[in-house]
Design an enzyme around this catalytic site. Sequence first.
Site, PDB file in Angstrom:
ATOM      1  N   ASP A   1      -8.500  22.161  -3.020  1.00 25.54           N
ATOM      2  CA  ASP A   1      -8.118  22.375  -4.424  1.00 25.54           C
ATOM      3  C   ASP A   1      -8.233  21.078  -5.232  1.00 25.54           C
ATOM      4  O   ASP A   1      -8.381  21.120  -6.453  1.00 25.54           O
ATOM      5  CB  ASP A   1      -6.660  22.865  -4.516  1.00 25.54           C
ATOM      6  CG  ASP A   1      -6.519  24.365  -4.246  1.00 25.54           C
ATOM      7  OD1 ASP A   1      -7.509  25.095  -4.392  1.00 25.54           O
ATOM      8  OD2 ASP A   1      -5.400  24.786  -3.886  1.00 25.54           O
TER       9      ASP A   1
ATOM     10  N   SER B   1       2.910  -8.283 -11.259  1.00 29.06           N
ATOM     11  CA  SER B   1       3.100  -8.441  -9.815  1.00 29.06           C
ATOM     12  C   SER B   1       4.579  -8.588  -9.454  1.00 29.06           C
ATOM     13  O   SER B   1       5.311  -9.370 -10.076  1.00 29.06           O
ATOM     14  CB  SER B   1       2.348  -9.685  -9.346  1.00 29.06           C
ATOM     15  OG  SER B   1       2.439  -9.832  -7.949  1.00 29.06           O
TER      16      SER B   1
ATOM     17  N   HIS C   1      -2.705   2.147  -6.671  1.00 30.60           N
ATOM     18  CA  HIS C   1      -2.649   1.634  -5.307  1.00 30.60           C
ATOM     19  C   HIS C   1      -1.216   1.742  -4.819  1.00 30.60           C
ATOM     20  O   HIS C   1      -0.285   1.314  -5.504  1.00 30.60           O
ATOM     21  CB  HIS C   1      -3.097   0.170  -5.264  1.00 30.60           C
ATOM     22  CG  HIS C   1      -2.929  -0.459  -3.916  1.00 30.60           C
ATOM     23  ND1 HIS C   1      -3.448   0.096  -2.765  1.00 30.60           N
ATOM     24  CD2 HIS C   1      -2.302  -1.602  -3.515  1.00 30.60           C
ATOM     25  CE1 HIS C   1      -3.149  -0.679  -1.730  1.00 30.60           C
ATOM     26  NE2 HIS C   1      -2.451  -1.706  -2.146  1.00 30.60           N
TER      27      HIS C   1
ATOM     28  N   SER D   1      -1.362  -8.498  -7.976  1.00 26.69           N
ATOM     29  CA  SER D   1      -2.331  -9.263  -7.180  1.00 26.69           C
ATOM     30  C   SER D   1      -3.561  -8.423  -6.833  1.00 26.69           C
ATOM     31  O   SER D   1      -4.600  -8.962  -6.477  1.00 26.69           O
ATOM     32  CB  SER D   1      -1.663  -9.795  -5.912  1.00 26.69           C
ATOM     33  OG  SER D   1      -1.094  -8.734  -5.174  1.00 26.69           O
ATOM     34  N   ASP D   2      -3.447  -7.107  -6.945  1.00 26.12           N
ATOM     35  CA  ASP D   2      -4.576  -6.222  -6.661  1.00 26.12           C
ATOM     36  C   ASP D   2      -5.490  -6.010  -7.865  1.00 26.12           C
ATOM     37  O   ASP D   2      -6.435  -5.204  -7.793  1.00 26.12           O
ATOM     38  CB  ASP D   2      -4.061  -4.865  -6.175  1.00 26.12           C
ATOM     39  CG  ASP D   2      -3.231  -4.994  -4.904  1.00 26.12           C
ATOM     40  OD1 ASP D   2      -3.752  -5.553  -3.920  1.00 26.12           O
ATOM     41  OD2 ASP D   2      -2.069  -4.558  -4.894  1.00 26.12           O
TER      42      ASP D   2
ATOM     43  N   HIS E   1      -5.263  -1.098   5.750  1.00 23.71           N
ATOM     44  CA  HIS E   1      -4.521  -1.426   4.558  1.00 23.71           C
ATOM     45  C   HIS E   1      -3.829  -0.168   4.019  1.00 23.71           C
ATOM     46  O   HIS E   1      -2.777   0.210   4.545  1.00 23.71           O
ATOM     47  CB  HIS E   1      -5.477  -2.083   3.561  1.00 23.71           C
ATOM     48  CG  HIS E   1      -4.838  -2.619   2.328  1.00 23.71           C
ATOM     49  ND1 HIS E   1      -5.478  -3.494   1.483  1.00 23.71           N
ATOM     50  CD2 HIS E   1      -3.638  -2.398   1.766  1.00 23.71           C
ATOM     51  CE1 HIS E   1      -4.679  -3.792   0.474  1.00 23.71           C
ATOM     52  NE2 HIS E   1      -3.563  -3.141   0.625  1.00 23.71           N
TER      53      HIS E   1
ATOM     54  N   GLY F   1       2.975  -1.164  -4.703  1.00 20.69           N
ATOM     55  CA  GLY F   1       2.226  -0.199  -5.490  1.00 20.69           C
ATOM     56  C   GLY F   1       2.052  -0.631  -6.925  1.00 20.69           C
ATOM     57  O   GLY F   1       2.839  -1.441  -7.468  1.00 20.69           O
ATOM     58  N   ASN F   2       1.001  -0.121  -7.570  1.00 22.22           N
ATOM     59  CA  ASN F   2       0.722  -0.441  -8.958  1.00 22.22           C
ATOM     60  C   ASN F   2      -0.241   0.574  -9.541  1.00 22.22           C
ATOM     61  O   ASN F   2      -1.043   1.163  -8.832  1.00 22.22           O
ATOM     62  CB  ASN F   2       0.148  -1.871  -9.092  1.00 22.22           C
ATOM     63  CG  ASN F   2      -0.923  -2.151  -8.045  1.00 22.22           C
ATOM     64  OD1 ASN F   2      -2.033  -1.645  -8.147  1.00 22.22           O
ATOM     65  ND2 ASN F   2      -0.588  -2.939  -7.024  1.00 22.22           N
TER      66      ASN F   2
END
Lengths: 229, 229, 229, 229
Positions: C119, C44, C94, C74-75, C168, C27-28
């Site tokens: 909502d 990363s 992500h 890396s994303d 993914h 995650g990032n």
Amino acid sequence: MLEELKKQVLAANLMLPQYNLVKFTWGNVSGIDREKNLIVIKPSGVPYEELTIDKLVVLDLEGNIVEGDLRPSSDTPTHIELYKRYKDIGGIVHTHSTWATIWAQASKEMPALGTTHADHFYGNIPCTRKLTEAEIEGDYEGNTGKVIIETLGDREVMAIPGVLVSCHAPFTWGKTPKDAVVNSVVLEETCNMAYHTVTLNKEIESLDQYLLDKHYYRKHGSNAYYGQK
Amino acid sequence: MLEELKKQVLAANLMLPQYNLVKFTWGNVSGIDREKNLIVIKPSGVPYEELTIDKLVVLDLEGNIVEGDLRPSSDTPTHIELYKRYKDIGGIVHTHSTWATIWAQASKEMPALGTTHADHFYGNIPCTRKLTEAEIEGDYEGNTGKVIIETLGDREVMAIPGVLVSCHAPFTWGKTPKDAVVNSVVLEETCNMAYHTVTLNKEIESLDQYLLDKHYYRKHGSNAYYGQK
Amino acid sequence: MLEELKKQVLAANLMLPQYNLVKFTWGNVSGIDREKNLIVIKPSGVPYEELTIDKLVVLDLEGNIVEGDLRPSSDTPTHIELYKRYKDIGGIVHTHSTWATIWAQASKEMPALGTTHADHFYGNIPCTRKLTEAEIEGDYEGNTGKVIIETLGDREVMAIPGVLVSCHAPFTWGKTPKDAVVNSVVLEETCNMAYHTVTLNKEIESLDQYLLDKHYYRKHGSNAYYGQK
Amino acid sequence: MLEELKKQVLAANLMLPQYNLVKFTWGNVSGIDREKNLIVIKPSGVPYEELTIDKLVVLDLEGNIVEGDLRPSSDTPTHIELYKRYKDIGGIVHTHSTWATIWAQASKEMPALGTTHADHFYGNIPCTRKLTEAEIEGDYEGNTGKVIIETLGDREVMAIPGVLVSCHAPFTWGKTPKDAVVNSVVLEETCNMAYHTVTLNKEIESLDQYLLDKHYYRKHGSNAYYGQK
């Protein structure tokens, strides 16, 4: 004013994150003073960790703010409808707790499948019909209260102190705000159990009436023998 | 009196919330002194955080209170039936733990599907028949004990130290109150695994007897080689 | 440089483990300064417990590192594609959060089934098509951004601030990095509810448009009346 | 002796309860010194909260105890078989973690369904055949190792560092004891995701090879570009 009731309403609101029934600002608890006909409710959109007694909002049963600087919960008209119709209700809870919301989204009555349910709820937890377009575009929150009342009718609402609003989420109630939260916790757990019971055994049906009677009256009414006198 | 047993029963009761087997006051643990034929059990409806050694109740096997100011658990007659029938039982637990209750509500025997199960339970966990209306309206809690006994019969109850009561919830037992709680924890986990195993692979069947034997006797009996001597 | 944005990006990254959206370094979160056209993103593979403000990486929208000693996530090329195409986005998240990833792996659009969803999200959460072999072997992370853009097209992306990338996991966004994380939390919970709703009632369909409108506009836009002014 | 390895093995064992992979004394981690051909493993049946470095057991690859007063894990012969056959393995973990055990009990290979899986495992996680009665009644734990080897054959075991033993539970491995535990955590999470993915979309199939390649080699091998250099 209403200091004792405010303390109860604050404490009951803080139980919601404690029992993992809410995320962020979702959910609200109210209580009523039946002598003064005033309700105390959580302000709208205020995080639980910032909630203090002076942020609670006091309203009369016409929805007029009697005390408080903040807007009341947007669900206040639903609470008011229920307080006006059912005089035994002393506290109301609305959450989007996961399992009860799943049953509400599935638009399904949640069946009484075991004694965990029967110890607290005297029968299936009903699910309302969907609101019509006109009801949604009109006084939506008031109409949510009205469709709950249409669903419950004249039944003894303290015996089945909760309802699922179709496509939405549960409301529960009790003699006090705290009782209403306890009923939310039990509803969440019984909805969890019921989901897995009906997916494990598709032929399962609601409890026999006599087992429902036994467990319900073991804990409720003049012949109850659960707990201390 | 029975100070050592009371300590064990108190500690075992406090394991129930610690291992997430109960909500509120649901659940109870008892222990028995086989020389004096006295049992110690949780009082009815007392929250675990308020439970102290002096609140425990001592009863004889006719259900007479020998010591204690509070009412014993309403499930006491079930405990007594089991203690009277099966002399190896030293402690009994009743909970409404989520996954075991799901199997009980589904009225299904919980199959032995892997070595996690076989390490602790020597075969499927049986589920009782439903009680009849007469049994429920009569001595309900005593009859719950009798239907468990009807289900277990003369089998070696320490080898499969648990049962599911149809439409209700599990009971487990052990040599001591603590052992009985450990069996409740394992039953809960194996019921969780079994639910997902049978929904993932509908053709799955109970373990082969020789794998059941291997794992069970690896941990139990004179040839056990798991753990320290 | 960008000290205030860095604080926001650090705080938003630390919300990921807090809200149980990530394991290990998965995650990032990034944020953008729209005046300077610079983004700040997590490095990363750095564990969240070791993440400090000086480890964040600053890049321009061509992907050049402007400040920072570590490699960016890396994303990063996916984030950049989205920032370039949709000018209202101020923060992107992500994760491989469990329930949203389950829907992404199932290659299914996640339907709007209740007001919890409405909502926050004005309609179903779309799922991209699978990337082709050429797209994967080429500029994979950039092409992930491009297939998201192909899926969203010209829609108002702030009204449905999330997407599932087939096989993914999810991306979400918001006005700020924190808003983007809140949307990840809500996406995770609504994916959980939706999984169980559709397995409980296979006939269930997406919400009526008027209920979606009501709940969405109760919280968003000039006529919103949820929360405080 | 082997003080550094013992520290690693102790720390890795303590990760099992921390990451919620075990209950009670279930599970064990070992490590190997490839120069001395000695392994260090958890003692059998010792609770994690009582585990200290001096309770670890040192054995040679014939299973002889070289140091330690306690019995080694009953699964030691399985560990030894794997260390002897696959020379790259530096640490091994055995748990009965919930989701991986569910797939093992279902006797199903766990398919690679998304990039969460592909980031760590280069393909489906295989499931062994059932052991025969003779294999179970003979050198059971050694035969468990042999059936794993029969399943894996000559494949590159570090690319898919885990296996499901039919009717039993998972084993994982890695370059170090800690790596092996990380692989157990990832296996547990991907088994959770895979269960729900295949029950949500029954037509779903394993990932395309090129997406598997992309994500696996993004994190592994000489062209990896995830994380810091």
